[in-house]
Design a protein around this motif. Structure first.
Motif, mmCIF file in Angstrom:
data_model
loop_
_atom_site.group_PDB
_atom_site.id
_atom_site.type_symbol
_atom_site.label_atom_id
_atom_site.label_comp_id
_atom_site.label_asym_id
_atom_site.label_seq_id
_atom_site.Cartn_x
_atom_site.Cartn_y
_atom_site.Cartn_z
ATOM 1 N N LEU A 21 0.940 -1.405 -0.096
ATOM 2 C CA LEU A 21 0.078 0.123 -0.095
ATOM 3 C C LEU A 21 0.920 1.446 -0.014
ATOM 4 O O LEU A 21 0.506 2.247 -0.472
ATOM 5 C CB LEU A 21 -0.906 0.094 1.315
ATOM 6 N N THR A 22 1.794 1.238 0.913
ATOM 7 C CA THR A 22 2.711 2.324 0.969
ATOM 8 C C THR A 22 3.362 2.551 -0.750
ATOM 9 O O THR A 22 3.637 3.632 -1.137
ATOM 10 C CB THR A 22 4.087 2.073 1.792
ATOM 11 N N VAL A 23 3.793 1.409 -1.252
ATOM 12 C CA VAL A 23 4.505 1.641 -2.403
ATOM 13 C C VAL A 23 3.580 2.097 -3.535
ATOM 14 O O VAL A 23 3.717 3.318 -4.261
ATOM 15 C CB VAL A 23 4.896 0.254 -3.121
ATOM 16 N N HIS A 24 2.246 1.862 -3.345
ATOM 17 C CA HIS A 24 1.397 2.458 -4.283
ATOM 18 C C HIS A 24 1.154 3.675 -4.234
ATOM 19 O O HIS A 24 1.234 4.693 -5.078
ATOM 20 C CB HIS A 24 0.013 1.596 -4.126
ATOM 21 N N THR A 25 1.182 4.211 -2.706
ATOM 22 C CA THR A 25 0.925 5.683 -2.402
ATOM 23 C C THR A 25 2.270 6.472 -2.883
ATOM 24 O O THR A 25 2.067 7.615 -3.704
ATOM 25 C CB THR A 25 0.998 5.760 -0.932
ATOM 26 N N VAL A 26 3.372 5.883 -2.908
ATOM 27 C CA VAL A 26 4.606 6.605 -3.047
ATOM 28 C C VAL A 26 4.773 6.874 -4.533
ATOM 29 O O VAL A 26 5.075 7.682 -5.367
ATOM 30 C CB VAL A 26 5.812 5.887 -2.507
ATOM 31 N N LYS A 27 4.274 5.481 -5.527
ATOM 32 C CA LYS A 27 4.368 5.652 -6.891
ATOM 33 C C LYS A 27 3.346 6.779 -7.452
ATOM 34 O O LYS A 27 3.532 7.495 -8.413
ATOM 35 C CB LYS A 27 4.086 4.201 -7.400
ATOM 36 N N VAL A 28 2.118 6.905 -6.917
ATOM 37 C CA VAL A 28 1.156 7.774 -7.099
ATOM 38 C C VAL A 28 1.677 9.439 -7.016
ATOM 39 O O VAL A 28 1.667 10.347 -7.694
ATOM 40 C CB VAL A 28 -0.172 7.613 -6.700
ATOM 41 N N THR A 29 2.361 9.441 -5.491
ATOM 42 C CA THR A 29 2.490 11.014 -5.108
ATOM 43 C C THR A 29 3.863 11.128 -5.988
ATOM 44 O O THR A 29 4.166 12.222 -6.257
ATOM 45 C CB THR A 29 2.833 10.616 -3.646
ATOM 46 N N TYR A 30 4.796 10.151 -5.945
ATOM 47 C CA TYR A 30 6.157 10.833 -6.428
ATOM 48 C C TYR A 30 6.567 10.302 -7.824
ATOM 49 O O TYR A 30 6.891 11.092 -8.811
ATOM 50 C CB TYR A 30 7.355 10.408 -5.438
ATOM 51 N N CYS A 31 6.547 8.748 -7.991
ATOM 52 C CA CYS A 31 7.277 8.310 -9.236
ATOM 53 C C CYS A 31 6.332 8.678 -10.263
ATOM 54 O O CYS A 31 7.033 9.114 -11.509
ATOM 55 C CB CYS A 31 6.936 6.817 -9.083
ATOM 56 N N ASN A 32 4.766 8.866 -10.307
ATOM 57 C CA ASN A 32 4.202 9.199 -11.512
ATOM 58 C C ASN A 32 3.955 10.763 -11.658
ATOM 59 O O ASN A 32 3.851 11.203 -12.673
ATOM 60 C CB ASN A 32 2.974 8.359 -11.422
ATOM 61 N N ASP A 33 3.993 11.355 -10.740
ATOM 62 C CA ASP A 33 3.625 12.818 -10.575
ATOM 63 C C ASP A 33 4.697 13.986 -10.396
ATOM 64 O O ASP A 33 4.573 15.063 -10.943
ATOM 65 C CB ASP A 33 2.179 13.076 -9.734
#
Length: 82
Positions: A21-33
């Motif tokens: 769940l943290t990985v998903h949040t990090v990806k949405v917040t930082y990696c993708n945006d």
């Protein structure tokens, strides 16, 4: 613009095993945006991949700055010894 380092990020690899769940949040917040808002990305750009601690969270700017300070002090010491 998504982060080109996402596939090799040690933080994401480790967290994916323990907290997806943290990985998903990090990806949405930082990696993708907002890769430029990621402390890991900034540290990678400033001092290279080998100097990015695996444990560094993407929002831990203070720790990233400390790594840069340590690297700079070490570089200055090396230059003064020559």
């Amino acid at each position: 613009m998504s982060c080109e380092l996402m596939g090799s990020c040690a933080f994401l690899e480790h967290m994916d095993r323990t907290d997806p769940l943290t990985v998903h949040t990090v990806k949405v917040t930082y990696c993708n945006d907002d890769k430029y808002g990621c402390a890991r990305y900034g540290l990678h750009q400033a001092v290279g991949a080998d100097n990015v601690p695996d444990f560094l969270w993407p929002n831990d700017e203070e720790e990233a700055l400390e790594v840069i300070r340590i690297k700079e002090r070490s570089k200055n010491r090396d230059e003064n010894c020559v």
